[in-house]
Design an enzyme around this catalytic site. Structure first.
Site, PDB file in Angstrom:
ATOM      1  N   SER A  22      82.006  20.346   7.914  1.00 14.15           N
ATOM      2  CA  SER A  22      83.021  19.512   8.571  1.00 14.15           C
ATOM      3  C   SER A  22      82.373  18.600   9.607  1.00 14.15           C
ATOM      4  O   SER A  22      82.708  17.419   9.703  1.00 14.15           O
ATOM      5  CB  SER A  22      84.074  20.392   9.253  1.00 14.15           C
ATOM      6  OG  SER A  22      84.802  21.115   8.279  1.00 14.15           O
ATOM      7  N   HIS A  58      88.276  22.782  16.000  1.00 15.41           N
ATOM      8  CA  HIS A  58      87.944  21.567  15.258  1.00 15.41           C
ATOM      9  C   HIS A  58      88.535  20.333  15.950  1.00 15.41           C
ATOM     10  O   HIS A  58      87.871  19.314  16.074  1.00 15.41           O
ATOM     11  CB  HIS A  58      88.480  21.656  13.817  1.00 15.41           C
ATOM     12  CG  HIS A  58      87.519  22.259  12.865  1.00 15.41           C
ATOM     13  ND1 HIS A  58      86.289  21.712  12.585  1.00 15.41           N
ATOM     14  CD2 HIS A  58      87.589  23.380  12.117  1.00 15.41           C
ATOM     15  CE1 HIS A  58      85.651  22.462  11.697  1.00 15.41           C
ATOM     16  NE2 HIS A  58      86.415  23.491  11.383  1.00 15.41           N
TER      17      HIS A  58
END
Lengths: 178, 178, 178
Positions: A22, A58
């Site tokens: 990611s 995140h």
């Protein structure tokens, strides 16, 4: 993890758990985006505290230049809505969480895959798809887990065929597959 | 997935579940074979409906130019029989199913591996071996599964040493290992 | 598996179960060491017969030129003690067994990782770290196993950033990651 080529087309990024896939995908877009950001389509659902923490972490990491869309199921609708002339690049994180949600909702997996794979070649904006490579372990004893990794493997093959670039992230480092 | 070099020697193709490794292996042989086909040594046993469907699907995908030998245990005998001057290339699909059958029949695994690794350097025809890479997950709780992945890992090392080419297939795309 | 460049700096070697990663790491050091050996920091604990056999087998394979230190927990202290001018290269085998021991002893994992990652850039001797890549399978049902692979993934990312070279060993063959 620098990437000097302009971001274009479809990029599939595969990696294991906690492989940095990611972060690598976010860096790709941050370095290429005019405003240093993009649209983040988050497919994960915060069904427990572990997942909530993961999603929050995140979000904090990405910062303010990102526009986040949470869409656990109708990924194609979300992508279609993003596909405007001059729009920011899109990061889909991730295909395997989307697949998890489709299976939990008992959707027709092949129809959903067909829909996505029909849509992808029509997109005019750069889209980076992140997905977990889950097929390199022992055959799972759990039938649902076996079905999951079979679906994931088939989806990755189809998406890799459509993508201009495919990257396998190992320990945060990209290995070019295609 | 095009491969323009002539097919020769021993090629080991590793990949995860549903990685497209069998299809890649079939394409290698189809593109290289004079008649576009080869001999397919299927080591899988149809012990349940899931496996029967998988085997049938593979057969349909290959088409009529292939000669299929089903041999779950005596892989060396099957390879030996194929090893005729001018014979078609052979695809063995796959080593991990063969290993599964050896373990279920309580065969002497090391003796079987020795036998195969003694035979392979004597083969005069191109042979493509497909096998599942199963060692990149968490240590399995099941002792049989642990033994299986240990055996598979050792076999892959030995076969990779004998092979002229080793390929890791990721999402249908070949990554050259050797 | 020949390696003609002189051994220097930090090298992270990842691989699956029975992938030949330890043997590759030992060869790196044997070929580079002036005396053909090195210091082997073994982090594995012989908690059952399976593990005892594995450790004994590794010792026999390495031979007499190696000096072995068994250190299941205080890896940093062991590395610090080895870090003498002109000292032999060090092989740490492996980070995932060290992590296992830290978790079993309920140590503060992040603090231990910080300690190691602070120490590594200060080392003057070549050090090869071996570790199991465990993140390419299905999400484990066991919470401890999930935590383990999350920790391992994060450690690999940090170590890969510090390392001058990162290698993924597949079937005994090195694939260069960095």
């Amino acid at each position: 993890m620098t990437h000097t080529e302009p971001l274009a087309g479809i990029h599939l990024i595969l990696g294991g758990a906690r492989s940095g896939k990611s972060r690598f995908a976010e860096n790709l877009i941050t370095q290429a985006g005019q405003a240093g950001g993009g649209t983040y389509i988050a497919t994960g659902r915060a069904w427990d505290a572990e997942m909530t923490n993961r999603i929050d972490l995140h979000k904090q990491t990405r910062g303010d230049l990102w526009h986040t869309i949470e869409e656990p199921l109708d990924l194609c609708a979300a992508l279609h809505a993003c596909n405007q002339p001059g729009a920011q690049p899109v990061l889909v994180d991730c295909l395997t969480l989307w697949l998890t949600n489709l299976m939990l909702e008992d959707r027709d997996i092949e129809a959903e895959f067909d829909h996505l794979c029909d849509l992808v070649p029509t997109l005019d904006i750069p889209v980076v798809f992140v997905s977990n490579e889950v097929g390199f372990g022992i055959v799972p004893e759990n039938a649902m887990a076996r079905a999951f990794r079979d679906h994931a493997g088939r989806l990755h093959q189809r998406m890799a065929e459509l993508a201009g670039r495919v990257t396998l992230v190992v320990a945060g480092i990209p290995m070019q597959v295609k």
